[in-house]
Enzyme design. Structure first.
Site, PDB file in Angstrom:
ATOM      1  N   ASP A  34       0.843  -1.197   0.000  1.00 28.45           N
ATOM      2  CA  ASP A  34       0.000   0.000   0.000  1.00 28.45           C
ATOM      3  C   ASP A  34       0.880   1.250   0.000  1.00 28.45           C
ATOM      4  OD1 ASP A  34      -1.951  -1.799   0.208  1.00 28.45           O
ATOM      5  OD2 ASP A  34      -2.726  -1.132   2.159  1.00 28.45           O
ATOM      6  N   SER A  83     -37.176  -6.216 -12.388  1.00 24.08           N
ATOM      7  CA  SER A  83     -36.823  -7.041 -11.234  1.00 24.08           C
ATOM      8  C   SER A  83     -36.996  -8.503 -11.605  1.00 24.08           C
ATOM      9  CB  SER A  83     -37.662  -6.650 -10.037  1.00 24.08           C
ATOM     10  OG  SER A  83     -39.004  -6.868 -10.362  1.00 24.08           O
ATOM     11  N   GLU A 113     -25.744 -17.628 -10.625  1.00 28.47           N
ATOM     12  CA  GLU A 113     -24.927 -16.562 -10.019  1.00 28.47           C
ATOM     13  C   GLU A 113     -25.431 -16.310  -8.618  1.00 28.47           C
ATOM     14  OE1 GLU A 113     -25.867 -13.223 -12.425  1.00 28.47           O
ATOM     15  OE2 GLU A 113     -25.092 -14.150 -14.233  1.00 28.47           O
ATOM     16  N   LYS A 115     -26.910 -13.952  -5.787  1.00 24.93           N
ATOM     17  CA  LYS A 115     -27.730 -12.741  -5.812  1.00 24.93           C
ATOM     18  C   LYS A 115     -27.180 -11.817  -4.736  1.00 24.93           C
ATOM     19  CE  LYS A 115     -32.475 -11.195  -6.126  1.00 24.93           C
ATOM     20  NZ  LYS A 115     -32.446 -10.055  -5.241  1.00 24.93           N
ATOM     21  N   ASP A 117     -26.788  -8.619  -2.356  1.00 27.05           N
ATOM     22  CA  ASP A 117     -27.772  -7.815  -1.655  1.00 27.05           C
ATOM     23  C   ASP A 117     -27.200  -6.414  -1.449  1.00 27.05           C
ATOM     24  OD1 ASP A 117     -30.131  -7.310  -0.470  1.00 27.05           O
ATOM     25  OD2 ASP A 117     -29.677  -8.315   1.418  1.00 27.05           O
ATOM     26  N   TYR A 225     -23.150  -8.368 -13.271  1.00 26.45           N
ATOM     27  CA  TYR A 225     -23.829  -9.602 -13.652  1.00 26.45           C
ATOM     28  C   TYR A 225     -24.640  -9.496 -14.934  1.00 26.45           C
ATOM     29  CZ  TYR A 225     -27.211  -7.067 -10.774  1.00 26.45           C
ATOM     30  OH  TYR A 225     -27.992  -6.107 -10.219  1.00 26.45           O
ATOM     31  N   LYS A 312     -34.424 -17.560  -3.368  1.00 21.89           N
ATOM     32  CA  LYS A 312     -34.012 -16.856  -2.147  1.00 21.89           C
ATOM     33  C   LYS A 312     -33.597 -17.840  -1.054  1.00 21.89           C
ATOM     34  CE  LYS A 312     -34.893 -12.683  -1.966  1.00 21.89           C
ATOM     35  NZ  LYS A 312     -35.459 -11.547  -1.960  1.00 21.89           N
ATOM     36  N   CYS A 406     -30.073   4.606  35.494  1.00 19.41           N
ATOM     37  CA  CYS A 406     -28.846   4.280  34.766  1.00 19.41           C
ATOM     38  C   CYS A 406     -28.087   3.185  35.507  1.00 19.41           C
ATOM     39  CB  CYS A 406     -27.982   5.531  34.631  1.00 19.41           C
ATOM     40  SG  CYS A 406     -26.391   5.170  33.879  1.00 19.41           S
ATOM     41  N   CYS A 409     -24.678   4.905  36.855  1.00 20.32           N
ATOM     42  CA  CYS A 409     -24.576   5.983  37.839  1.00 20.32           C
ATOM     43  C   CYS A 409     -25.857   6.190  38.644  1.00 20.32           C
ATOM     44  CB  CYS A 409     -24.154   7.291  37.163  1.00 20.32           C
ATOM     45  SG  CYS A 409     -25.456   7.988  36.137  1.00 20.32           S
ATOM     46  N   CYS A 424     -29.489   8.418  29.756  1.00 15.59           N
ATOM     47  CA  CYS A 424     -29.073   8.832  31.083  1.00 15.59           C
ATOM     48  C   CYS A 424     -28.679  10.300  30.932  1.00 15.59           C
ATOM     49  CB  CYS A 424     -27.877   8.018  31.555  1.00 15.59           C
ATOM     50  SG  CYS A 424     -27.081   8.774  32.980  1.00 15.59           S
ATOM     51  N   CYS A 430     -21.636  10.599  34.594  1.00 17.47           N
ATOM     52  CA  CYS A 430     -21.822   9.170  34.337  1.00 17.47           C
ATOM     53  C   CYS A 430     -20.560   8.622  33.648  1.00 17.47           C
ATOM     54  CB  CYS A 430     -23.064   8.984  33.474  1.00 17.47           C
ATOM     55  SG  CYS A 430     -23.420   7.283  33.059  1.00 17.47           S
TER      56      CYS A 430
HETATM   57  S1  IVH Z   1     -30.028 -10.067 -13.063  1.00 11.13           S
HETATM   58  C1  IVH Z   1     -34.037  -8.398 -15.379  1.00 11.13           C
HETATM   59  N1  IVH Z   1     -28.253 -11.015 -11.414  1.00 11.13           N
HETATM   60  O1  IVH Z   1     -31.648  -8.356  -7.899  1.00 11.13           O
HETATM   61  C2  IVH Z   1     -33.322  -8.353 -14.078  1.00 11.13           C
HETATM   62  N2  IVH Z   1     -29.764  -9.382 -10.592  1.00 11.13           N
HETATM   63  O2  IVH Z   1     -34.612  -8.757  -8.096  1.00 11.13           O
HETATM   64  C3  IVH Z   1     -31.895  -8.789 -14.245  1.00 11.13           C
HETATM   65  N3  IVH Z   1     -29.342  -8.745  -8.259  1.00 11.13           N
HETATM   66  O3  IVH Z   1     -32.471  -5.443  -9.623  1.00 11.13           O
HETATM   67  C4  IVH Z   1     -31.182  -8.805 -12.978  1.00 11.13           C
HETATM   68  N4  IVH Z   1     -27.634 -10.074  -7.930  1.00 11.13           N
HETATM   69  O4  IVH Z   1     -30.333  -5.464  -8.261  1.00 11.13           O
HETATM   70  C5  IVH Z   1     -29.295 -10.164 -11.569  1.00 11.13           C
HETATM   71  N5  IVH Z   1     -26.571 -11.940 -10.105  1.00 11.13           N
HETATM   72  C6  IVH Z   1     -27.604 -11.097 -10.248  1.00 11.13           C
HETATM   73  C7  IVH Z   1     -28.050 -10.269  -9.201  1.00 11.13           C
HETATM   74  C8  IVH Z   1     -29.140  -9.428  -9.408  1.00 11.13           C
HETATM   75  C9  IVH Z   1     -28.423  -9.147  -7.395  1.00 11.13           C
HETATM   76  C10 IVH Z   1     -30.397  -7.752  -7.952  1.00 11.13           C
HETATM   77  C11 IVH Z   1     -30.521  -6.648  -8.973  1.00 11.13           C
HETATM   78  C12 IVH Z   1     -31.923  -6.713  -9.488  1.00 11.13           C
HETATM   79  C13 IVH Z   1     -32.610  -7.483  -8.424  1.00 11.13           C
HETATM   80  C14 IVH Z   1     -33.749  -8.245  -9.050  1.00 11.13           C
END
Ligand code: IVH
Length: 670
Positions: A34, A83, A113, A115, A117, A225, A312, A406, A409, A424, A430
């Site tokens: 670094d 989504s 892949e 998912k 968060d 992704y 999920k 508290c 104290c 407190c 304290c």
């Molecule tokens: S593909 C048409 N791949 O999940 C939607 N989404 O519920 C294509 N997310 O808005 C999305 N990991 O923010 C895709 N490996 C992954 C993901 C992913 C997280 C999120 C993404 C999306 C939401 C969909």
């Protein structure tokens, strides 16, 4: 140095640093220390300052932005951000597979892949350069957060190789790694700021911050992704991701091709366990049809693609027994109840404690001692109690009552209207509050006093040598050197640190005072707007809330702080010691509002001033120096060699271009 030599050196350093950046942030295989990296970066910075004509917004030095942009500009997505449908069982995955097989009658592969968060993002690249980063927003249009995303080290500003399409979009997730999240919350707790519930919220919150340099300090990361565009290299989504990884994007190693449903299930089983080893939060697996041609054939429903589904993971929970409830008193006096549990294994770690947050939560759960409780790892981080098995309760069990005094104290606790927490109020008597304030004051982000860590402060306090922040400045070398495990050298280090702290800028001093809700960002804002503590002290609630980002809660806390004579006394004492309670003279002098409300972009090289000087002039006169031209730009301040693309953009948006001379005239000093 000669210009040409400098240019060559600059180009070389930029290339070298980007390479190290990639190895460090994308591959996680650093090749240099670094320290060496910083040295090279500094060398480049120096050369770029000396030769401003070689300025390049894509230089590694430009990752830490500095222009403060107000509300973000909204941008429409070229392709909407949809989504995914969710599946909560393997049966639903089988149904998904059958639906697809009904629609296409040829062999196909899936890509699995993780998912992530976090907060989704869409990046636009043109000619291998990052030109825009937009949040998901409502799926149709989102916020342009380019200046913030540029600070994320694993997001390439320029691509590697040369086989990327001229224009394409790449989508992914901005995440905050667990480690960074925990550190951030620790700091927020110390600063008395509200904690982020999980890494997703903190990533999303960070991405929307107004100051890119704050974003840079938060150490976000990004995984990608999905690619979109007309000339992608392959039909296979998987193959395209591999290419993207060659261009410098971070793609999770876990991404895998699966030839059939069995392989998909093996993947789900494997990652249900293995995901705990991943440094960022994941909440499932996304299963996608690999071929883009088939994806197109399958198409979309109103909300989501038919060719993908999100499986999920189940939140892991366990039942255990509540042994007792402990109460912790923080620096700000806030009392946090903590459940002391019979140890239990959840998501690979042993859980012994769970936060109960506040009295309302205890009440809503109707908690009794020795209750069997369900504990869940919310977002896999802070365990929480989600329910009680009332059937297992002993008939004589005692309800958990929030304490009234508290635990440290004995002072009766108070609860402010509209707030969930009990406090407190004995701020000056304290012990954990006093020690906490002292630690906060000396802490790294505050006065950064070398040698004054938690243990030393504990010692000083217990020995009666320092019972307040002010006492630090009265410490004598003999007193310090006489402490346990402390020698002359360490004593001198502390004294030097205290001396050095007198040079700390006002914003840090303000933060160090530990006013509730005045964290680093708010302190910076107040220092910038009001310039001195005396001025801040005079402000009414209405005047304070007129300042951007200062809400009622902060304003009330500031007024409350200044209403206490002991605080005024402390400030006067610290002033006498030489601490800075106003912004420095250079900054103060010559400040005007001549450019108030104007956003000015600087481009090219100038005769009378360097770019940095011009930037300083803009800011000193109340204007904003923006990095790129947008609808909101008021003027482009152009010198020689202004970039053709900037010129074109300014033209297109009808933004007036002014010369250095015209600019100086606006300030009335040419
Ligand atoms: S593909 C048409 N791949 O999940 C939607 N989404 O519920 C294509 N997310 O808005 C999305 N990991 O923010 C895709 N490996 C992954 C993901 C992913 C997280 C999120 C993404 C999306 C939401 C969909």
């Amino acid at each position: 140095m000669e210009r040409e030599v400098a240019y060559r050196k600059i180009t070389e350093l930029r290339k070298e640093l980007e390479e190290h950046n990639y190895k460090y942030y994308v591959l996680a295989q650093p090749e240099i220390s670094d320290f060496d990296f910083d040295m090279k970066l500094r060398e480049l910075e120096k050369l770029e300052t000396e030769f401003p004509e070689f300025f390049d917004p894509y230089s590694p030095t430009q990752r830490v932005g500095s222009d403060i942009s107000k509300a973000f500009e909204q941008v429409e997505h070229r392709y909407p951000m949809l989504s995914l449908n969710n599946a909560y069982s393997e049966g639903e995955i089988t149904d998904f597979d059958s639906r697809i097989k009904k629609l296409i009658d040829e062999d196909f592969e899936y890509v699995c892949e993780l998912k992530f968060d976090g907060s989704s993002i869409s990046l636009l690249y043109e000619k291998g350069k990052l030109v825009r980063a937009v949040t998901r927003g409502d799926g149709v249009k989102g916020d342009d957060v380019t200046s913030n995303v540029r600070t994320i080290r694993s997001v390439p500003l320029s691509l590697r190789g040369d086989d990327y399409p001229e224009v394409f979009e790449i989508r992914g997730e901005i995440v905050m790694p667990f480690q960074v999240f925990e550190e951030l919350n620790k700091q927020r707790q110390e600063a008395g700021e509200p904690l982020f519930a999980n890494p997703r919220n903190s990533a999303a919150g960070t991405l929307k911050m107004q100051d890119p340099s704050m974003v840079a300090s938060r150490k976000l990361d990004a995984y990608f992704y999905s690619l979109m565009g007309d000339n992608l290299p392959a039909d296979g989504h998987y193959e395209n991701l591999k290419k993207a990884s060659e261009w410098g994007f971070k793609i999770m190693d876990a991404t895998q091709l699966c030839r059939n449903l069995d392989e998909v299930f093996s993947y789900l089983h494997k990652w249900d366990v293995e995901r705990h080893k991943v440094p960022v939060a994941t909440d499932g697996v996304v299963i996608k049809v690999n071929s883009r041609r088939l994806q197109e054939e399958l198409g979309f429903t109103a909300k989501s693609p038919r060719w993908a589904i999100a499986y999920k993971f189940k939140a892991e929970s366990a039942a255990t027994v509540l042994k007792s409830v402990l109460y912790q008193v923080g620096r700000t006096g806030a009392v946090t109840p903590v459940a002391n549990l019979e140890p239990v294994q959840i998501a690979g770690t042993v859980v012994k404690r769970a936060s109960l947050h506040n009295a309302d939560i205890i009440k809503n759960l109707d908690l009794h001692l020795n209750d069997t409780v369900f504990v869940e790892k919310g977002g896999e981080i802070i365990p929480k109690i989600t329910g009680v098995d009332a059937g297992k309760r002993h008939p004589m069990a005692q309800a958990v009552e929030f304490i009234e005094k508290c635990p440290e104290c004995g002072t009766p606790l108070v609860r402010n209207e509209g707030e969930a927490a009990y406090y407190c109020p004995n701020e000056t008597g304290c012990p954990p509050q006093i020690k906490g304030k002292m630690e906060h004051f000396a802490g790294r982000k505050a006065m950064d006093i070398d040698g004054l860590g938690q243990e030393t402060i504990e010692l000083l306090y217990n020995q009666g040598l320092a019972k307040s922040i002010a006492d630090f400045y009265l410490l004598k070398k003999e007193q310090l050197a006489g402490l346990e495990r402390m020698g002359e050298k360490s004593a001198q280090r502390i004294l030097d640190g205290l001396e050095e702290s007198k040079k700390a800028p006002f914003e840090r001093v303000l933060f160090a005072l530990g006013i509730r809700y005045v964290g680093e960002t708010v302190a910076k804002k107040l220092a910038k707007e009001l310039h001195s503590i005396d001025y801040l002290r005079l402000k009414t609630k209405e005047e304070l809330t007129e300042i951007d980002e200062i809400g009622e809660r902060i304003a009330e806390s500031i007024l409350d702080f200044f209403s206490k004579p002991e605080h005024i006394e402390m400030i006067e004492f610290l002033k006498k010691q030489g601490l800075r309670f106003q912004v420095s003279e250079e900054l103060l002098s010559d400040r005007t509002e001549k450019l108030k409300g104007l956003s000015i972009v600087i481009s090219g090289t100038f005769e009378q001033h360097s770019r940095d000087e011009l930037k300083g002039l803009i800011e000193q006169n109340g204007g904003k120096n923006a990095g790129s031209i947008s609808k909101k730009t008021s003027y482009v301040l152009a010198g020689e060699n202004m970039g053709p693309s900037k010129l074109e953009k300014a033209d297109k948006l009808g933004i007036p271009i002014i010369s250095e001379e015209e600019f100086l005239k606006m300030l009335g000093d040419s």
